[in-house]
Design an enzyme around this catalytic site. Structure first.
Site, short mmCIF file in Angstrom:
data_model
loop_
_atom_site.label_atom_id
_atom_site.label_comp_id
_atom_site.label_asym_id
_atom_site.label_seq_id
_atom_site.Cartn_x
_atom_site.Cartn_y
_atom_site.Cartn_z
N GLU A 239 15.70 18.47 3.71
CA GLU A 239 14.94 17.99 4.87
C GLU A 239 13.69 18.82 5.15
O GLU A 239 12.92 18.52 6.05
CB GLU A 239 15.85 17.88 6.10
CG GLU A 239 17.03 16.96 5.84
CD GLU A 239 17.62 16.34 7.10
OE1 GLU A 239 18.58 15.56 6.97
OE2 GLU A 239 17.11 16.62 8.19
N ILE B 274 6.35 12.19 2.99
CA ILE B 274 7.55 13.00 3.29
C ILE B 274 8.76 12.06 3.18
O ILE B 274 8.79 11.00 3.80
CB ILE B 274 7.46 13.59 4.71
CG1 ILE B 274 6.21 14.46 4.85
CG2 ILE B 274 8.73 14.36 5.06
CD1 ILE B 274 6.23 15.72 4.02
N ASN C 251 11.99 16.18 -6.81
CA ASN C 251 10.54 16.16 -6.61
C ASN C 251 9.89 17.13 -7.58
O ASN C 251 10.45 18.18 -7.90
CB ASN C 251 10.21 16.57 -5.16
CG ASN C 251 8.70 16.60 -4.89
OD1 ASN C 251 8.01 15.62 -5.11
ND2 ASN C 251 8.21 17.75 -4.44
N ALA D 138 3.48 21.73 -18.00
CA ALA D 138 4.65 22.02 -17.16
C ALA D 138 5.28 20.76 -16.56
O ALA D 138 6.42 20.41 -16.88
CB ALA D 138 4.26 23.00 -16.05
N HIS E 47 6.68 19.59 -8.03
CA HIS E 47 5.61 20.23 -7.25
C HIS E 47 4.78 21.08 -8.20
O HIS E 47 5.34 21.83 -9.00
CB HIS E 47 6.20 21.09 -6.12
CG HIS E 47 5.14 21.73 -5.29
ND1 HIS E 47 4.40 21.03 -4.35
CD2 HIS E 47 4.66 23.00 -5.28
CE1 HIS E 47 3.52 21.85 -3.79
NE2 HIS E 47 3.65 23.04 -4.34
C1 GRF Z 1 0.11 15.89 -9.73
O1 GRF Z 1 -0.66 17.07 -9.51
C2 GRF Z 1 1.53 16.13 -9.27
O2 GRF Z 1 1.97 17.46 -9.46
C3 GRF Z 1 1.42 15.91 -7.81
O3 GRF Z 1 0.62 14.72 -7.74
C4 GRF Z 1 -0.37 14.78 -8.78
C5 GRF Z 1 -0.55 13.45 -9.46
O4 GRF Z 1 0.62 13.11 -10.13
N1 GRF Z 1 2.70 15.83 -7.20
P1 GRF Z 1 0.74 11.72 -10.98
O5 GRF Z 1 -0.35 11.72 -12.02
O6 GRF Z 1 0.56 10.58 -9.99
O7 GRF Z 1 2.10 11.77 -11.57
#
Ligand code: GRF
Length: 214
Positions: A152, A97, A112, A184, A114
């Site tokens: 936040e 976080i 970020n 994506a 997601h």
């Molecule tokens: C991915 O699923 C990403 O969406 C999530 O963490 C996973 C690994 O990401 N946030 P990465 O290969 O370390 O970029």
């Protein structure tokens, strides 16, 4: 005199495939006039750190294990990020976080990625493979990824870009995760950095929604 470069710092926790997509886009010019000033991970074993080191990008681990309190860890992480004085902080597969102190220091300058179409399948407990397990359990036919500014809350900041991905009948969590990453995440995260570096992205102060200059 060459224009000063747009500086970004990337926060990672795992394999770093999103980091790799950013590195490739900077290298091939899809993200123009930009440099990655640092990569920081909370996980010493994150392959993302190896990717950065191999590319000569300053890479370091700041792990909560090395601090006596969570607040000490958060302060060390925030101080390290601030010390690089970047223009944008990118959480790319970062499972910590973001500390409130960092959000205050970098208001609307932390993004970020997601792996779902926020506001679906996000918030506390929805990260990594768990997101795709929930998508399959609910039986939705379309999922995808979202890039948003960090505020936040958890996955609650203004949305910058989203990209949809079809859920297939024979998908497993792993096959779906990989397709969401390929089709994506690795597309919209570099695109968001490019648009921000060109000053095309703003947050409406009234509605707290993102406006993109076309
Ligand atoms: C991915 O699923 C990403 O969406 C999530 O963490 C996973 C690994 O990401 N946030 P990465 O290969 O370390 O970029």
């Amino acid at each position: 005199m060459s224009a000063s470069k747009f500086k970004i710092g990337v926060l990672v926790s795992g394999g770093g495939t999103n980091l790799q997509a950013i590195m490739d886009a900077v290298k091939n010019g899809d993200i123009p006039n930009t440099e990655i000033s640092f990569v920081i991970s909370n996980n010493a074993n994150a392959y993302a750190l190896t990717r950065a080191e191999n590319a000569g990008i300053p890479a370091r681990c700041i792990s909560p294990k090395n601090f006596t309190s969570r607040l000490d860890f958060e302060n060390a992480l925030t101080e390290a990020v601030v010390s690089y004085n970047v223009d944008l902080v990118v959480a790319a597969g970062f499972l910590v976080i973001i500390p409130k102190a960092m959000i205050r220091a970098y208001k609307d300058r932390i993004i970020n990625i997601h792996p779902s179409l926020i506001p679906s399948f996000c918030g506390t407990g929805y990260y990594g493979l768990k997101v795709h397990e929930a998508v399959l359990a609910r039986g939705v036919k379309v999922t995808g990824a979202t890039v948003h500014f960090v505020d936040e809350g958890t996955d609650t900041g203004p949305i910058i870009f989203q990209k949809a991905v079809e859920v297939l009948q024979d998908d497993t969590p792993k096959s779906l995760q990989l397709r969401v990453m390929e089709q994506a995440e690795w597309v919209i995260l570099p695109k968001a950095i490019e648009y921000i570096s060109r000053g095309l992205v703003s947050v409406d102060p009234e509605t707290r929604t993102v406006k993109i200059k076309q």
